[in-house]
Design a protein around this motif. Structure first.
Motif, PDB file in Angstrom:
ATOM      1  N   UNK A 102       0.868  -1.179   0.000  1.00  0.00           N
ATOM      2  CA  UNK A 102       0.000   0.000   0.000  1.00  0.00           C
ATOM      3  C   UNK A 102       0.900   1.222   0.000  1.00  0.00           C
ATOM      4  N   UNK A 103       0.336   2.350  -0.441  1.00  0.00           N
ATOM      5  CA  UNK A 103       1.117   3.584  -0.560  1.00  0.00           C
ATOM      6  C   UNK A 103       0.318   4.730   0.041  1.00  0.00           C
ATOM      7  N   UNK A 104       0.877   5.357   1.077  1.00  0.00           N
ATOM      8  CA  UNK A 104       0.224   6.500   1.711  1.00  0.00           C
ATOM      9  C   UNK A 104       1.101   7.728   1.506  1.00  0.00           C
ATOM     10  N   UNK A 196      -3.742   3.456  -2.813  1.00  0.00           N
ATOM     11  CA  UNK A 196      -3.029   4.696  -2.510  1.00  0.00           C
ATOM     12  C   UNK A 196      -3.960   5.608  -1.711  1.00  0.00           C
ATOM     13  N   UNK A 197      -3.406   6.270  -0.694  1.00  0.00           N
ATOM     14  CA  UNK A 197      -4.150   7.287   0.055  1.00  0.00           C
ATOM     15  C   UNK A 197      -3.363   8.587   0.000  1.00  0.00           C
ATOM     16  N   UNK A 198      -4.014   9.653  -0.415  1.00  0.00           N
ATOM     17  CA  UNK A 198      -3.435  10.992  -0.422  1.00  0.00           C
ATOM     18  C   UNK A 198      -4.034  11.775   0.737  1.00  0.00           C
ATOM     19  N   UNK A 216      -3.897  11.947  -8.251  1.00  0.00           N
ATOM     20  CA  UNK A 216      -5.061  11.060  -8.119  1.00  0.00           C
ATOM     21  C   UNK A 216      -5.681  10.732  -9.466  1.00  0.00           C
ATOM     22  N   UNK A 217      -5.640  11.676 -10.388  1.00  0.00           N
ATOM     23  CA  UNK A 217      -6.273  11.463 -11.695  1.00  0.00           C
ATOM     24  C   UNK A 217      -5.593  10.363 -12.503  1.00  0.00           C
ATOM     25  N   UNK A 218      -4.379   9.979 -12.084  1.00  0.00           N
ATOM     26  CA  UNK A 218      -3.633   8.967 -12.843  1.00  0.00           C
ATOM     27  C   UNK A 218      -3.460   7.647 -12.086  1.00  0.00           C
ATOM     28  N   UNK A 219      -3.942   7.576 -10.868  1.00  0.00           N
ATOM     29  CA  UNK A 219      -3.739   6.379 -10.051  1.00  0.00           C
ATOM     30  C   UNK A 219      -4.952   5.450 -10.147  1.00  0.00           C
ATOM     31  N   UNK A 220      -4.681   4.146 -10.130  1.00  0.00           N
ATOM     32  CA  UNK A 220      -5.743   3.159 -10.315  1.00  0.00           C
ATOM     33  C   UNK A 220      -6.717   3.101  -9.139  1.00  0.00           C
ATOM     34  N   UNK A 221      -6.170   3.083  -7.931  1.00  0.00           N
ATOM     35  CA  UNK A 221      -6.968   2.823  -6.724  1.00  0.00           C
ATOM     36  C   UNK A 221      -6.546   3.846  -5.678  1.00  0.00           C
ATOM     37  N   UNK A 222      -7.302   4.929  -5.593  1.00  0.00           N
ATOM     38  CA  UNK A 222      -6.828   6.051  -4.777  1.00  0.00           C
ATOM     39  C   UNK A 222      -7.955   6.642  -3.935  1.00  0.00           C
ATOM     40  N   UNK A 223      -7.615   6.978  -2.705  1.00  0.00           N
ATOM     41  CA  UNK A 223      -8.503   7.726  -1.835  1.00  0.00           C
ATOM     42  C   UNK A 223      -7.845   9.039  -1.449  1.00  0.00           C
ATOM     43  N   UNK A 224      -8.651  10.021  -1.087  1.00  0.00           N
ATOM     44  CA  UNK A 224      -8.122  11.318  -0.674  1.00  0.00           C
ATOM     45  C   UNK A 224      -8.781  11.717   0.640  1.00  0.00           C
ATOM     46  N   UNK A 249      -6.043   2.971   4.788  1.00  0.00           N
ATOM     47  CA  UNK A 249      -5.381   2.507   3.575  1.00  0.00           C
ATOM     48  C   UNK A 249      -4.721   1.141   3.793  1.00  0.00           C
ATOM     49  N   UNK A 250      -4.127   0.942   4.964  1.00  0.00           N
ATOM     50  CA  UNK A 250      -3.526  -0.360   5.262  1.00  0.00           C
ATOM     51  C   UNK A 250      -4.579  -1.461   5.206  1.00  0.00           C
TER      52      UNK A 250
END
Length: 253
Positions: A102-104, A196-198, A216-224, A249-250
């Motif tokens: 995962x990526x935060x 991914x979480x921003x 975010x506009x380019x990431x497959x699975x993203x939350x903000x 996110x984890x």
């Protein structure tokens, strides 16, 4: 890099990367709140915390940090980064998406993702001050925007350390402003299939939301997520809220 590891779930490692002019110690409260889920290791970047001074390169500071952080990854893990640390985490994820569970990304300062003339001018002026014999003035101005600390409350030794660290700010600017590391290359962000979480602060500099939107506009699975009444240093000022969002996110991974 000088890493610190806190108690946690040894079966699920996580790597946390701090901001410029910070150090790994500020992840401690967050690591404690997440220890049931992950075990966080956080290195001090060169020239920060307990790590040796940066040698000035080459390579540039961003590349140096990226290589040293990547060397700590021995199996897929949860990657967390704040500010420049978030851009290093993103650079690693683009280069080796299979290494990231995962990526935060907290307040990523990849200005090249959404160029703003004001950002460019500000950072160039700060760089010129640092290079032209006024590193303390440069540090004061930099930290007013991005540091969230009171310069007048710093000791003489702390001010000198912060002034020395301006060389690393200057060295990292080419990556952050112009994407010299090619983080934004075609199909790069799109290749990240981990969640991914921003995360950003409500009162952060204006460039942060636009950078987050561009990524975010380019990431497959993203939350903000936005932390109320917080600004750029929210892992320090709002560790509980930050940890709760990282946990979300984890748990998605």
């Amino acid at each position: 890099m000088s890493p610190r590891t806190w108690p946690g779930n040894q079966d699920r490692p996580a790597l946390a990367l701090h901001c410029m002019m910070g150090n790994a110690s500020y992840w401690r409260p967050i690591a404690a709140q997440l220890q049931d889920l992950v075990q966080i290791t956080a290195p001090d970047m060169p020239g920060h915390g307990a790590s040796p001074d940066w040698d000035g390169g080459p390579p540039d500071f961003h590349t140096t940090v990226t290589r040293q952080a990547a060397a700590l990854i021995t199996r897929p893990l949860d990657l967390i980064g704040h500010s420049i640390g978030a851009t290093v985490a993103l650079r690693i994820a683009v280069a080796a998406p299979e290494a990231v569970r995962s990526l935060t990304l907290i307040e990523p300062v990849l200005f090249a993702a959404s160029p703003d003339p004001d950002d460019t001018e500000e950072l160039q002026e700060i760089s010129e001050m640092a290079q032209n014999g006024a590193p303390e003035d440069a540090a004061r101005r930099f930290l007013t925007i991005w540091g969230g600390l009171d310069w007048d409350m710093q000791t003489t030794a702390a001010r000198k350390r912060l002034a020395r660290q301006m060389a690393m700010v200057v060295s990292g600017n080419d990556t952050l402003l112009h994407d010299s590391a090619n983080i934004l290359r075609p199909d790069g962000l799109e290749s990240i299939d981990a969640p991914v979480m921003l995360i950003m602060g409500q009162d952060s500099p204006n460039s942060i939301p636009s950078i987050a939107q561009a990524l975010a506009s380019r990431l497959q699975d993203v939350g903000r997520a936005v932390v109320q009444d917080a600004s750029h240093m929210l892992p320090i000022t709002h560790p509980t809220q930050t940890a709760e969002l990282i946990r979300l996110n984890l748990e998605r991974a």
